[in-house]
Design a protein around this motif. Sequence first.
Motif, PDB file in Angstrom:
ATOM      1  N   ALA A 243      -9.673  35.381   7.932  1.00  0.00           N
ATOM      2  CA  ALA A 243     -10.226  36.581   7.297  1.00  0.00           C
ATOM      3  C   ALA A 243     -11.628  36.802   7.846  1.00  0.00           C
ATOM      4  N   PHE A 244     -11.912  38.039   8.237  1.00  0.00           N
ATOM      5  CA  PHE A 244     -13.250  38.352   8.745  1.00  0.00           C
ATOM      6  C   PHE A 244     -13.531  39.836   8.553  1.00  0.00           C
ATOM      7  N   ALA A 245     -14.805  40.168   8.575  1.00  0.00           N
ATOM      8  CA  ALA A 245     -15.240  41.552   8.378  1.00  0.00           C
ATOM      9  C   ALA A 245     -16.517  41.792   9.156  1.00  0.00           C
ATOM     10  N   SER A 246     -16.729  43.036   9.553  1.00  0.00           N
ATOM     11  CA  SER A 246     -17.939  43.386  10.295  1.00  0.00           C
ATOM     12  C   SER A 246     -18.229  44.870  10.103  1.00  0.00           C
ATOM     13  N   GLN A 247     -19.520  45.213  10.065  1.00  0.00           N
ATOM     14  CA  GLN A 247     -19.944  46.603   9.933  1.00  0.00           C
ATOM     15  C   GLN A 247     -20.837  46.969  11.104  1.00  0.00           C
ATOM     16  N   ASN A 248     -20.700  48.189  11.612  1.00  0.00           N
ATOM     17  CA  ASN A 248     -21.495  48.584  12.776  1.00  0.00           C
ATOM     18  C   ASN A 248     -22.957  48.806  12.396  1.00  0.00           C
ATOM     19  N   ALA A 249     -23.797  48.974  13.396  1.00  0.00           N
ATOM     20  CA  ALA A 249     -25.246  48.992  13.194  1.00  0.00           C
ATOM     21  C   ALA A 249     -25.707  50.143  12.305  1.00  0.00           C
ATOM     22  N   ASP A 250     -25.104  51.314  12.442  1.00  0.00           N
ATOM     23  CA  ASP A 250     -25.554  52.448  11.633  1.00  0.00           C
ATOM     24  C   ASP A 250     -24.775  52.586  10.325  1.00  0.00           C
ATOM     25  N   ARG A 251     -23.970  51.565   9.998  1.00  0.00           N
ATOM     26  CA  ARG A 251     -23.267  51.468   8.714  1.00  0.00           C
ATOM     27  C   ARG A 251     -22.328  52.649   8.465  1.00  0.00           C
ATOM     28  N   THR A 252     -21.711  53.149   9.519  1.00  0.00           N
ATOM     29  CA  THR A 252     -20.751  54.244   9.369  1.00  0.00           C
ATOM     30  C   THR A 252     -19.309  53.768   9.516  1.00  0.00           C
ATOM     31  N   LEU A 253     -19.134  52.489   9.855  1.00  0.00           N
ATOM     32  CA  LEU A 253     -17.789  51.969  10.089  1.00  0.00           C
ATOM     33  C   LEU A 253     -17.728  50.492   9.722  1.00  0.00           C
ATOM     34  N   ASP A 294      -4.087  40.676  24.098  1.00  0.00           N
ATOM     35  CA  ASP A 294      -4.915  40.304  25.256  1.00  0.00           C
ATOM     36  C   ASP A 294      -5.580  38.949  25.052  1.00  0.00           C
ATOM     37  N   LEU A 295      -6.096  38.713  23.856  1.00  0.00           N
ATOM     38  CA  LEU A 295      -6.813  37.463  23.587  1.00  0.00           C
ATOM     39  C   LEU A 295      -5.888  36.250  23.665  1.00  0.00           C
ATOM     40  N   LEU A 296      -4.702  36.355  23.039  1.00  0.00           N
ATOM     41  CA  LEU A 296      -3.788  35.220  23.059  1.00  0.00           C
ATOM     42  C   LEU A 296      -3.326  34.908  24.477  1.00  0.00           C
ATOM     43  N   ASN A 297      -3.082  35.940  25.269  1.00  0.00           N
ATOM     44  CA  ASN A 297      -2.701  35.709  26.656  1.00  0.00           C
ATOM     45  C   ASN A 297      -3.826  35.052  27.442  1.00  0.00           C
ATOM     46  N   ASP A 298      -5.033  35.537  27.259  1.00  0.00           N
ATOM     47  CA  ASP A 298      -6.175  34.971  27.973  1.00  0.00           C
ATOM     48  C   ASP A 298      -6.394  33.508  27.583  1.00  0.00           C
ATOM     49  N   TYR A 299      -6.343  33.228  26.272  1.00  0.00           N
ATOM     50  CA  TYR A 299      -6.551  31.852  25.806  1.00  0.00           C
ATOM     51  C   TYR A 299      -5.453  30.930  26.328  1.00  0.00           C
ATOM     52  N   ALA A 300      -4.202  31.389  26.223  1.00  0.00           N
ATOM     53  CA  ALA A 300      -3.078  30.547  26.644  1.00  0.00           C
ATOM     54  C   ALA A 300      -3.145  30.229  28.132  1.00  0.00           C
ATOM     55  N   HIS A 359     -14.297  37.759  16.657  1.00  0.00           N
ATOM     56  CA  HIS A 359     -13.982  36.780  15.614  1.00  0.00           C
ATOM     57  C   HIS A 359     -12.804  35.895  15.999  1.00  0.00           C
ATOM     58  N   LEU A 360     -11.786  36.466  16.624  1.00  0.00           N
ATOM     59  CA  LEU A 360     -10.632  35.664  16.979  1.00  0.00           C
ATOM     60  C   LEU A 360     -10.941  34.719  18.139  1.00  0.00           C
ATOM     61  N   THR A 361     -11.771  35.153  19.084  1.00  0.00           N
ATOM     62  CA  THR A 361     -12.192  34.258  20.165  1.00  0.00           C
ATOM     63  C   THR A 361     -12.895  33.038  19.596  1.00  0.00           C
ATOM     64  N   GLU A 362     -13.789  33.271  18.661  1.00  0.00           N
ATOM     65  CA  GLU A 362     -14.516  32.161  18.026  1.00  0.00           C
ATOM     66  C   GLU A 362     -13.545  31.226  17.308  1.00  0.00           C
ATOM     67  N   TRP A 363     -12.573  31.789  16.597  1.00  0.00           N
ATOM     68  CA  TRP A 363     -11.617  30.968  15.849  1.00  0.00           C
ATOM     69  C   TRP A 363     -10.752  30.142  16.795  1.00  0.00           C
ATOM     70  N   LEU A 364     -10.276  30.744  17.857  1.00  0.00           N
ATOM     71  CA  LEU A 364      -9.430  30.028  18.811  1.00  0.00           C
ATOM     72  C   LEU A 364     -10.177  28.858  19.453  1.00  0.00           C
ATOM     73  N   GLU A 365     -11.420  29.085  19.843  1.00  0.00           N
ATOM     74  CA  GLU A 365     -12.197  28.023  20.495  1.00  0.00           C
ATOM     75  C   GLU A 365     -12.601  26.935  19.513  1.00  0.00           C
ATOM     76  N   ARG A 366     -12.832  27.293  18.277  1.00  0.00           N
ATOM     77  CA  ARG A 366     -13.260  26.323  17.277  1.00  0.00           C
ATOM     78  C   ARG A 366     -12.091  25.509  16.719  1.00  0.00           C
ATOM     79  N   ASN A 367     -10.876  26.052  16.837  1.00  0.00           N
ATOM     80  CA  ASN A 367      -9.694  25.388  16.264  1.00  0.00           C
ATOM     81  C   ASN A 367      -8.594  25.259  17.332  1.00  0.00           C
ATOM     82  N   PRO A 368      -8.799  24.387  18.325  1.00  0.00           N
ATOM     83  CA  PRO A 368      -7.828  24.288  19.434  1.00  0.00           C
ATOM     84  C   PRO A 368      -6.433  23.871  18.976  1.00  0.00           C
ATOM     85  N   GLY A 369      -6.352  23.036  17.951  1.00  0.00           N
ATOM     86  CA  GLY A 369      -5.038  22.628  17.453  1.00  0.00           C
ATOM     87  C   GLY A 369      -4.274  23.797  16.855  1.00  0.00           C
TER      88      GLY A 369
END
Length: 394
Positions: A243-253, A294-300, A359-369
Amino acid sequence: MTESGKSSQPAQVNEYTASDIRVLDAREAIRKRPGMYIGSSGERGLHQMVYEVVAYAVDEHLAGHGGAIDVTITADGGVRVADHGRGMPVEGIERELTELSFGSKPRTGYGTSGGLGGVGLCVVGALSSRLTVEVRRDGRRWTQAYEKGVPVTALTRHEETGGHGTAIAFLPDAGIFEPSRFSFATLSERLRELACLNEGLAVSLTDERPERPVRHHHSGGLPAYLAHLSPHPSGRVHSAALAFASQNADRTLLAEVAMEWNTGSPGGLHSFANSTRTVEGGAHEHGFRTALTDLLNDYARRHGLLPPDGGDLSAEAVDEGLTAVLSVKLTHPVFEGCTKTRLGNPEAMDYVREVVRAHLTEWLERNPGDAAAVVRHVLGRAATGNERGVGNPG
């Protein structure tokens, strides 16, 4: 000359004049073509009426006023929605309930808004045989009654009160809706979504109809809704849901995601924009899916988890067993269709893709198993699909 040899009569161009143009007021237009505003005059449109009133209350919560909404199916088959917000401005009650004031909410302090962008309450009033509004504001209680969108009482001031909020009760016009009976299960599921999509909001649903007195109470964030959609933790492919969340700099998204791969769940992507279910997807879904694949392919590939002579993981294989909730909140949403089933904002696609990648890149690298377990799961589903001939020609 015509084929019969007779002269054709010249067109009477002056027969069409300005007097032939009929201009419908808001109430007439809504009652004549309800599907243009709420999707249909059947079960879908009937329940959309409730969602429009609830959307007004949710917007109050998003503006920082009121953390609870109480929805009641009344004994006569109508619905009452009560919030604990600021209370509708007294001088604007009749205008809010009778005028198609498109886009009024953003001008009155709502950063992101659900519903029909300021016209929902007007639509509900026009399509109800009876509607009453009760407002607690400015130290007083105020009420007014409507029938088919027309005020039948004056705005009335009652006793003093220290409370605040708005309560709207309405009975759908049985001459328009078929059927005109609300489904408790349908409303309960939608209210659960709203409570989970708007953290800090509690929503209750009570059924006062004689044959089924019952009450449900919903609250929680996106992880709670994910747990409802995928209720088999023992089948989870990885150690914990993401689970993760993020807001852009001008708080419109704002983008929020909760997701997991689970062998015990059918999976599915549930996407929302400004708390409205985007059943036809759109830009935010495209950004999510492309980033994920794209991320899963790159990581794999970087970690040697794909067969040397194998192709990329397909989007279909990545989706197998994946349950995900994607919610975006935008200041200026662009929807396709009045009931908002597809989101068109290109910036939503770009931002969701950026957030998922980060966020998913960070999770994949932090949790290799866990990452390896997800890739193995996807490869296994892809192999099963190939054995069954999925994606093969002929």
